[in-house]
Design an enzyme around this catalytic site. Structure first.
Site, PDB file in Angstrom:
ATOM      1  N   SER A 139       5.769  -8.935  -8.114  1.00 39.62           N
ATOM      2  CA  SER A 139       4.597  -8.089  -7.890  1.00 39.62           C
ATOM      3  C   SER A 139       3.671  -8.772  -6.906  1.00 39.62           C
ATOM      4  O   SER A 139       3.642 -10.009  -6.821  1.00 39.62           O
ATOM      5  CB  SER A 139       3.849  -7.848  -9.207  1.00 39.62           C
ATOM      6  OG  SER A 139       2.607  -7.198  -8.987  1.00 39.62           O
ATOM      7  N   TYR A 152      -0.647 -11.596 -16.663  1.00 39.19           N
ATOM      8  CA  TYR A 152       0.317 -10.801 -15.888  1.00 39.19           C
ATOM      9  C   TYR A 152       0.504 -11.403 -14.502  1.00 39.19           C
ATOM     10  O   TYR A 152       1.645 -11.569 -14.040  1.00 39.19           O
ATOM     11  CB  TYR A 152      -0.143  -9.350 -15.782  1.00 39.19           C
ATOM     12  CG  TYR A 152       0.788  -8.520 -14.916  1.00 39.19           C
ATOM     13  CD1 TYR A 152       2.072  -8.212 -15.351  1.00 39.19           C
ATOM     14  CD2 TYR A 152       0.389  -8.083 -13.656  1.00 39.19           C
ATOM     15  CE1 TYR A 152       2.948  -7.478 -14.550  1.00 39.19           C
ATOM     16  CE2 TYR A 152       1.253  -7.344 -12.854  1.00 39.19           C
ATOM     17  CZ  TYR A 152       2.526  -7.056 -13.307  1.00 39.19           C
ATOM     18  OH  TYR A 152       3.393  -6.337 -12.503  1.00 39.19           O
TER      19      TYR A 152
END
Length: 252
Positions: A139, A152
């Site tokens: 990501s 995250y």
């Protein structure tokens, strides 16, 4: 014999789109996910195009992953592509207000789960050699921190460094490794992150023309079908409408 792709988190989003894309090319598919009924429905959809093995599997369960991989039979035992897609974000609160259990669940899925599946399949993939690919879904959060990203972001930074370290260890084997790092992408991701808050989901994507799962699937197909002597180490994708902002400054 057709190639085989092993795709984790195949019941929705990127994983499902990748399954459909590779099925169009006649690849055999090993699809994993936690939702058995949805997996079976996907198998029924795709098995007219290719051979499909659906494994109800939680990547956090090391013993189950190892057993499932060890039990792979023809035509699924020769894996040419691993798409490590299973992962999630939980919560948007600042670190000091976060639920520790959610932090641990993200680490167990995004880090431990990804490494467990990779470790289980690596011997088979090294044996296959040239043209074999591992695509780890990272990501932009692994490159660019943001408020509420905390653990995250950290798990996706791990994915990048793990991918690069794999490349170093796999030198000479012919196995390729890519960290595919998408930006704003529309899927169930935000619904999971916000405990099903449809309003938050709709607000995040409104007017943004975000990346679609099919865009990622097409990118994975391109990566997997490149000439065997080429490796894309890192591929960061954003929708055109997403870019960068100035650094934040807190003032008295």
């Amino acid at each position: 014999m057709p190639n085989t792709a092993f795709i984790t988190g195949a019941t929705s989003g990127f994983g499902l789109a990748c399954a459909r894309r590779f099925a169009r090319e006649g690849w055999n598919l090993v699809l994993t996910g936690r939702r058995e009924e949805r997996l079976e429905s996907i198998k029924q959809e795709l098995q007219e195009r290719c051979e499909v093995l659906a494994l109800t599997l939680d990547v956090r369960d090391t013993a189950s992953v190892q057993s499932a991989v060890a039990a792979l039979k023809t035509p699924f035992d020769r894996v040419q592509l691993l798409i490590n897609n299973a992962g999630l974000a939980l919560g948007t609160e600042p670190a000091q207000a976060c639920d520790l259990e959610k932090w641990h669940r993200m680490i167990d899925t995004n880090v431990k789960g990804l490494t467990t599946v990779t470790h289980a399949l690596l011997p088979r993939m090294v044996e296959e050699g040239a043209g074999t690919s591992i695509i780890n879904i990272g990501s932009v959060a692994g490159h660019w921190p943001y408020p509420g990203g905390n653990v995250y972001c950290a798990t996706k930074a791990f994915v990048e460094q793990f991918s690069l370290a794999l490349r170093a260890d796999l030198q000479g084997t012919g196995v390729r490794v890519t960290n595919l790092a998408p930006g704003l992408s529309e899927s169930e991701f935000t619904l999971v992150r916000t405990d099903g808050n449809q309003v938050a989901h709709d607000a995040l994507y409104a007017g943004a023309h975000p990346i679609q799962p099919e865009d990622i699937a097409e990118t994975c197909w391109w990566l997997a079908s490149m000439p065997a002597h080429l490796n894309v180490n890192l591929l960061e994708l954003m929708p055109v409408r997403q870019s960068f902002s100035p650094l934040s400054i807190y003032r008295d």
